[in-house]
Design a protein around this motif. Structure first.
Motif, PDB file in Angstrom:
ATOM      1  N   GLY A   1       0.776  -1.232   0.000  1.00 60.48           N
ATOM      2  CA  GLY A   1       0.000   0.000   0.000  1.00 60.48           C
ATOM      3  C   GLY A   1       0.802   1.274   0.000  1.00 60.48           C
ATOM      4  O   GLY A   1       0.234   2.372  -0.012  1.00 60.48           O
ATOM      5  N   ALA A   2       2.126   1.172   0.020  1.00 57.77           N
ATOM      6  CA  ALA A   2       2.961   2.378   0.071  1.00 57.77           C
ATOM      7  C   ALA A   2       4.270   2.156  -0.683  1.00 57.77           C
ATOM      8  O   ALA A   2       5.121   1.397  -0.214  1.00 57.77           O
ATOM      9  N   PRO A   3       4.455   2.808  -1.823  1.00 52.73           N
ATOM     10  CA  PRO A   3       5.694   2.648  -2.586  1.00 52.73           C
ATOM     11  C   PRO A   3       6.855   3.463  -2.041  1.00 52.73           C
ATOM     12  O   PRO A   3       7.991   3.292  -2.482  1.00 52.73           O
ATOM     13  N   ASP A   4       6.578   4.354  -1.080  1.00 52.47           N
ATOM     14  CA  ASP A   4       7.655   5.183  -0.534  1.00 52.47           C
ATOM     15  C   ASP A   4       7.314   5.607   0.893  1.00 52.47           C
ATOM     16  O   ASP A   4       6.234   5.322   1.420  1.00 52.47           O
ATOM     17  N   LEU A   5       8.256   6.303   1.505  1.00 56.48           N
ATOM     18  CA  LEU A   5       8.123   6.689   2.907  1.00 56.48           C
ATOM     19  C   LEU A   5       6.961   7.648   3.133  1.00 56.48           C
ATOM     20  O   LEU A   5       6.230   7.535   4.125  1.00 56.48           O
ATOM     21  N   GLY A   6       6.764   8.593   2.196  1.00 56.88           N
ATOM     22  CA  GLY A   6       5.683   9.557   2.357  1.00 56.88           C
ATOM     23  C   GLY A   6       4.318   8.907   2.378  1.00 56.88           C
ATOM     24  O   GLY A   6       3.473   9.221   3.231  1.00 56.88           O
ATOM     25  N   ARG A   7       4.081   7.985   1.445  1.00 58.26           N
ATOM     26  CA  ARG A   7       2.791   7.308   1.409  1.00 58.26           C
ATOM     27  C   ARG A   7       2.606   6.409   2.634  1.00 58.26           C
ATOM     28  O   ARG A   7       1.487   6.290   3.157  1.00 58.26           O
ATOM     29  N   PHE A   8       3.674   5.790   3.091  1.00 59.33           N
ATOM     30  CA  PHE A   8       3.594   4.939   4.282  1.00 59.33           C
ATOM     31  C   PHE A   8       3.141   5.755   5.482  1.00 59.33           C
ATOM     32  O   PHE A   8       2.281   5.330   6.252  1.00 59.33           O
ATOM     33  N   TRP A   9       3.694   6.957   5.639  1.00 57.02           N
ATOM     34  CA  TRP A   9       3.306   7.815   6.761  1.00 57.02           C
ATOM     35  C   TRP A   9       1.852   8.249   6.634  1.00 57.02           C
ATOM     36  O   TRP A   9       1.113   8.279   7.619  1.00 57.02           O
ATOM     37  N   GLU A  10       1.427   8.570   5.414  1.00 58.30           N
ATOM     38  CA  GLU A  10       0.033   8.953   5.193  1.00 58.30           C
ATOM     39  C   GLU A  10      -0.909   7.813   5.579  1.00 58.30           C
ATOM     40  O   GLU A  10      -1.958   8.049   6.200  1.00 58.30           O
ATOM     41  N   ASN A  11      -0.549   6.590   5.224  1.00 56.16           N
ATOM     42  CA  ASN A  11      -1.384   5.437   5.569  1.00 56.16           C
ATOM     43  C   ASN A  11      -1.467   5.240   7.079  1.00 56.16           C
ATOM     44  O   ASN A  11      -2.522   4.893   7.616  1.00 56.16           O
ATOM     45  N   LEU A  12      -0.332   5.433   7.749  1.00 54.06           N
ATOM     46  CA  LEU A  12      -0.322   5.297   9.210  1.00 54.06           C
ATOM     47  C   LEU A  12      -1.229   6.336   9.857  1.00 54.06           C
ATOM     48  O   LEU A  12      -2.030   6.024  10.744  1.00 54.06           O
ATOM     49  N   VAL A  13      -1.119   7.575   9.419  1.00 58.89           N
ATOM     50  CA  VAL A  13      -1.918   8.663   9.998  1.00 58.89           C
ATOM     51  C   VAL A  13      -3.406   8.424   9.751  1.00 58.89           C
ATOM     52  O   VAL A  13      -4.248   8.649  10.629  1.00 58.89           O
ATOM     53  N   ALA A  14      -3.736   7.929   8.549  1.00 62.37           N
ATOM     54  CA  ALA A  14      -5.136   7.710   8.188  1.00 62.37           C
ATOM     55  C   ALA A  14      -5.668   6.378   8.702  1.00 62.37           C
ATOM     56  O   ALA A  14      -6.878   6.126   8.616  1.00 62.37           O
ATOM     57  N   GLY A  15      -4.807   5.523   9.219  1.00 59.66           N
ATOM     58  CA  GLY A  15      -5.240   4.214   9.710  1.00 59.66           C
ATOM     59  C   GLY A  15      -5.694   3.283   8.607  1.00 59.66           C
ATOM     60  O   GLY A  15      -6.570   2.441   8.811  1.00 59.66           O
ATOM     61  N   ARG A  16      -5.088   3.402   7.429  1.00 57.69           N
ATOM     62  CA  ARG A  16      -5.473   2.557   6.298  1.00 57.69           C
ATOM     63  C   ARG A  16      -4.936   1.142   6.461  1.00 57.69           C
ATOM     64  O   ARG A  16      -3.809   0.941   6.895  1.00 57.69           O
ATOM     65  N   ASP A  17      -5.764   0.179   6.059  1.00 58.36           N
ATOM     66  CA  ASP A  17      -5.397  -1.230   6.099  1.00 58.36           C
ATOM     67  C   ASP A  17      -4.872  -1.634   4.720  1.00 58.36           C
ATOM     68  O   ASP A  17      -5.564  -1.462   3.716  1.00 58.36           O
ATOM     69  N   ALA A  18      -3.664  -2.171   4.664  1.00 62.97           N
ATOM     70  CA  ALA A  18      -3.042  -2.496   3.377  1.00 62.97           C
ATOM     71  C   ALA A  18      -3.235  -3.950   2.975  1.00 62.97           C
ATOM     72  O   ALA A  18      -2.621  -4.408   2.020  1.00 62.97           O
ATOM     73  N   ARG A  19      -4.094  -4.678   3.666  1.00 64.63           N
ATOM     74  CA  ARG A  19      -4.254  -6.081   3.321  1.00 64.63           C
ATOM     75  C   ARG A  19      -5.117  -6.253   2.077  1.00 64.63           C
ATOM     76  O   ARG A  19      -5.938  -5.391   1.744  1.00 64.63           O
ATOM     77  N   THR A  20      -4.938  -7.371   1.383  1.00 67.27           N
ATOM     78  CA  THR A  20      -5.698  -7.679   0.173  1.00 67.27           C
ATOM     79  C   THR A  20      -6.537  -8.922   0.413  1.00 67.27           C
ATOM     80  O   THR A  20      -6.009  -9.962   0.819  1.00 67.27           O
ATOM     81  N   GLU A  21      -7.841  -8.798   0.183  1.00 67.27           N
ATOM     82  CA  GLU A  21      -8.744  -9.943   0.270  1.00 67.27           C
ATOM     83  C   GLU A  21      -8.686 -10.689  -1.064  1.00 67.27           C
ATOM     84  O   GLU A  21      -8.941 -10.108  -2.115  1.00 67.27           O
ATOM     85  N   LEU A  22      -8.340 -11.965  -1.038  1.00 70.72           N
ATOM     86  CA  LEU A  22      -8.173 -12.751  -2.251  1.00 70.72           C
ATOM     87  C   LEU A  22      -9.430 -13.555  -2.555  1.00 70.72           C
ATOM     88  O   LEU A  22      -9.877 -14.357  -1.725  1.00 70.72           O
ATOM     89  N   SER A  23     -10.002 -13.338  -3.728  1.00 74.31           N
ATOM     90  CA  SER A  23     -11.189 -14.097  -4.123  1.00 74.31           C
ATOM     91  C   SER A  23     -10.803 -15.543  -4.440  1.00 74.31           C
ATOM     92  O   SER A  23      -9.631 -15.860  -4.683  1.00 74.31           O
ATOM     93  N   ARG A  24     -11.795 -16.413  -4.458  1.00 81.74           N
ATOM     94  CA  ARG A  24     -11.544 -17.820  -4.787  1.00 81.74           C
ATOM     95  C   ARG A  24     -10.949 -17.946  -6.190  1.00 81.74           C
ATOM     96  O   ARG A  24     -10.020 -18.735  -6.413  1.00 81.74           O
ATOM     97  N   GLU A  25     -11.467 -17.167  -7.135  1.00 89.06           N
ATOM     98  CA  GLU A  25     -10.974 -17.224  -8.507  1.00 89.06           C
ATOM     99  C   GLU A  25      -9.504 -16.797  -8.570  1.00 89.06           C
ATOM    100  O   GLU A  25      -8.701 -17.400  -9.280  1.00 89.06           O
ATOM    101  N   ARG A  26      -9.164 -15.772  -7.816  1.00 87.30           N
ATOM    102  CA  ARG A  26      -7.771 -15.302  -7.818  1.00 87.30           C
ATOM    103  C   ARG A  26      -6.849 -16.338  -7.196  1.00 87.30           C
ATOM    104  O   ARG A  26      -5.731 -16.548  -7.681  1.00 87.30           O
ATOM    105  N   LEU A  27      -7.303 -16.988  -6.148  1.00 82.05           N
ATOM    106  CA  LEU A  27      -6.504 -18.031  -5.517  1.00 82.05           C
ATOM    107  C   LEU A  27      -6.261 -19.195  -6.473  1.00 82.05           C
ATOM    108  O   LEU A  27      -5.142 -19.707  -6.581  1.00 82.05           O
TER     109      LEU A  27
END
Length: 280
Positions: A7-33
């Motif tokens: 969810g963050a390609p660099d330090l700036g985006r990582f900090w933004e995600n932390l401040v906003a409390g964003r969850d970087a996990r990916t839910e994998l569908s059965r088809e994708r699995l």
């Protein structure tokens, strides 16, 4: 500093995600699995957790920037490639050009498992038939992890691999701080990377095992059920002083506060009754 995490390609985006409390996990569908090769019976298992923390752009790498041929880059473990990119980015973020730095720059770090080597190199007979073991080893062995960066970035300080499981990155920072204090180098890069392969795979949760039941890490939370593996990397560049930039100040504070510890039972002043005394 430099980092690439889900969810963050660099330090700036990582900090933004932390401040906003964003969850970087990916839910994998059965088809994708299923497309990723997960057996249907496993994907349908009620204990299977279809969650992953994925890193974007693993296939993107500017080989020419580091003086590598496209074939060298293709044979190299993605963790080694990411490591090169992050060390380069950390030096840029700190405002240092290694070609013009007058002192020795050391590298201290570690990485995850060698899944790429075994799954994609050794398992491919066509590659193994035309590739020597030294070329494969240079881009895949843990022993060449830090020296590869020193070579391609022309760094002249110590190159030290650190492997202490989950504490690898922090122990690398501590080791680098000790090297700076001792004058073994004038600047140090420290950190770690880990890339989970194969991608687009979840995992089976087993009661009492370490893996989380819901695909979430909940540090210091009574609702925590375990951990979840993810991909990413982070690196800190420091010269041991706070004279260059806010980044240098941050890293210098890290260096002044590091300490490596292990847990061991207290030593008794005298051996227990009936035991054979041993010298200390």
């Amino acid at each position: 500093m430099a980092c690439r995490v889900p969810g963050a390609p660099d330090l700036g985006r990582f900090w933004e995600n932390l401040v906003a409390g964003r969850d970087a996990r990916t839910e994998l569908s059965r088809e994708r699995l299923l497309r990723a090769g997960v057996p249907a019976e496993q994907a349908d298992d009620p204990d299977y957790v279809p969650v992953a923390y994925l890193l974007d752009g693993l296939e993107d790498f500017d080989a020419g920037l580091f003086g590598m041929t496209p074939r060298e880059a293709a044979l190299a473990d993605p963790q080694h490639r990411l490591f090169l990119e992050l060390c380069h980015a950390a030096l840029e973020h700190a405002g240092w050009d290694p070609a013009r730095h007058p002192g020795d720059i050391g590298v201290y770090g570690g990485r995850g498992m060698e899944n790429y080597r075994w799954r994609h190199i050794h398992a491919n007979r066509a590659i193994m038939a035309v590739t020597d073991h030294t070329t494969i080893g240079n881009g895949n062995h843990a022993d060449t992890f830090t020296t590869l960066v020193s070579y391609h970035l022309n760094l002249r300080g110590p190159s030290v691999g650190v492997y202490t499981a989950c504490s690898t990155s922090l122990v690398a920072v501590h080791t680098a701080a000790e090297a700076l204090r001792a004058g073994e180098c004038d600047m140090a890069l420290a950190g770690g990377v880990s890339i989970e392969l194969p991608a687009d795979h979840g995992y089976l949760h087993r009661e009492g095992a370490a893996d989380s039941a819901d695909g979430r890490c909940r540090p210091f939370d009574a609702a925590a059920t375990g951990v979840v593996a993810g991909s990413g990397g982070e690196w800190c560049c420091s010269n041991g002083s706070a004279t260059r930039s806010p980044t240098a100040i941050t890293c210098t504070r890290w260096c002044s506060a590091t300490r490596s510890t292990t847990t061991a039972p207290p030593r008794s002043a005298s051996p227990p009754p009936g035991s054979r005394a041993r010298p200390p």
